[in-house]
Design a protein around this motif. Structure first.
Motif, PDB file in Angstrom:
ATOM      1  N   THR A  74      -5.243  -6.982   3.063  1.00  0.00           N
ATOM      2  CA  THR A  74      -5.462  -6.194   4.276  1.00  0.00           C
ATOM      3  C   THR A  74      -4.111  -5.645   4.717  1.00  0.00           C
ATOM      4  O   THR A  74      -3.084  -6.312   4.601  1.00  0.00           O
ATOM      5  N   SER A 126      -6.613 -13.300  -3.258  1.00  0.00           N
ATOM      6  CA  SER A 126      -6.729 -12.756  -1.907  1.00  0.00           C
ATOM      7  C   SER A 126      -7.274 -11.334  -1.913  1.00  0.00           C
ATOM      8  O   SER A 126      -7.072 -10.577  -2.851  1.00  0.00           O
ATOM      9  N   THR A 127      -7.961 -10.980  -0.838  1.00  0.00           N
ATOM     10  CA  THR A 127      -8.334  -9.592  -0.563  1.00  0.00           C
ATOM     11  C   THR A 127      -7.296  -9.027   0.384  1.00  0.00           C
ATOM     12  O   THR A 127      -7.152  -9.490   1.515  1.00  0.00           O
ATOM     13  N   THR A 181      -3.220  -4.186   7.977  1.00  0.00           N
ATOM     14  CA  THR A 181      -3.327  -3.837   9.398  1.00  0.00           C
ATOM     15  C   THR A 181      -1.955  -3.604  10.011  1.00  0.00           C
ATOM     16  O   THR A 181      -1.753  -2.660  10.775  1.00  0.00           O
ATOM     17  N   LYS A 198      -1.820 -13.913   4.384  1.00  0.00           N
ATOM     18  CA  LYS A 198      -2.947 -14.832   4.354  1.00  0.00           C
ATOM     19  C   LYS A 198      -2.395 -16.229   4.114  1.00  0.00           C
ATOM     20  O   LYS A 198      -1.854 -16.525   3.053  1.00  0.00           O
ATOM     21  N   PHE A 228       1.378  -7.002   1.898  1.00  0.00           N
ATOM     22  CA  PHE A 228       0.457  -8.133   2.038  1.00  0.00           C
ATOM     23  C   PHE A 228       0.940  -9.276   1.164  1.00  0.00           C
ATOM     24  O   PHE A 228       1.270  -9.088  -0.010  1.00  0.00           O
ATOM     25  N   ASN A 237       1.562  -8.394   6.402  1.00  0.00           N
ATOM     26  CA  ASN A 237       0.293  -9.099   6.554  1.00  0.00           C
ATOM     27  C   ASN A 237       0.305 -10.325   5.650  1.00  0.00           C
ATOM     28  O   ASN A 237       0.649 -10.227   4.476  1.00  0.00           O
ATOM     29  N   ASP A 266       0.838  -1.207   0.000  1.00  0.00           N
ATOM     30  CA  ASP A 266       0.000   0.000   0.000  1.00  0.00           C
ATOM     31  C   ASP A 266       0.867   1.249   0.000  1.00  0.00           C
ATOM     32  O   ASP A 266       2.107   1.183  -0.020  1.00  0.00           O
TER      33      ASP A 266
END
Length: 221
Positions: free
Chosen positions: A46, A43-44, A48, A54, A37, A52, A31
């Motif tokens: 995130t 994948s979506t 945080t 998944k 990520f 990150n 980002d």
């Protein structure tokens, strides 16, 4: 394109796109703040935390691996926390946090689960090992193992007492309504308690019958 890509020390602006092997929405995405990520299978993303993921993480099995926090330039070291997943739906349970030793093959032994306190190079004291439970949002200490291998177990209080012996068991609530110690022995053929020490009829030894004999289902060696 099959040749190496030379960016000549320039940046790549991916926008909201992905870096993947097939051009799909999986792999690596970054980002605008630099948070990264990693994910698979459409994948979506995130963002945080700084990193990150998944899915699971697997370390190469060719050598020992570790996760650690780097020492700061000065001052005290920083904490490392591991969490199970928080629930998001009312009435749902939080995720467990589990640690496992490695499984053995054939006649080998399973791996141990080892917990170490922090040591000191000189002058200071080595750390303790402490266990906490939660009560209405407050972390309450339940057991402490000191650097001198003394164990304190506590209920009904807010701080574990310092053990004066090898084991200290404390029930700290004046209205607790429970015994300090409860022992259960379902094998009727085996003594309830075994004391291993030096016996004498006076107070000169660790096991003394000065004030009476041991009751049935105790064994004094």
């Amino acid at each position: 394109m099959t040749a190496a890509l030379d960016m000549n020390n320039q940046n790549i602006n991916m926008g909201t796109g992905w870096l993947s092997s097939d051009g799909g929405n999986e792999g690596i995405r970054v980002d605008s703040a630099g948070k990264t990520f990693l994910g698979q299978s459409a994948s979506t993303a995130t963002f945080t935390e700084t990193l990150n993921i998944k899915g699971s993480v697997l370390f190469d099995g060719a050598t020992n691996s570790s996760i650690k926090v780097a020492a700061p330039a000065s001052g005290a070291g920083f904490n490392l926390s591991l969490w199970g997943g928080n629930a998001k739906t009312s009435g749902a349970n939080g995720g467990n946090l589990a640690m496992y030793g490695g499984n053995a093959v054939g006649s080998g032994n399973g791996g141990n689960t080892l917990i170490y306190s922090g040591d000191t190079d000189s002058g200071g004291a080595s750390g303790k090992i402490e266990f906490y439970t939660y009560s209405t949002g407050t972390a309450i200490p339940a057991m402490s193992i000191s650097a001198t291998q003394r164990v304190s177990i506590m209920s009904g209080g807010t701080s574990v007492p310092t053990a004066g012996g090898t084991l200290h068991v404390a029930q700290k609530s004046a209205s607790g309504g429970i015994p300090c110690l409860e022992l259960e022995q379902d094998d009727v053929d085996i003594q309830f308690i075994e004391f291993d020490g030096t016996s004498a009829t006076d107070a000169s030894a660790s096991l003394s019958s000065l004030h009476g004999t041991f009751p049935n289902h105790t064994n004094a060696n």
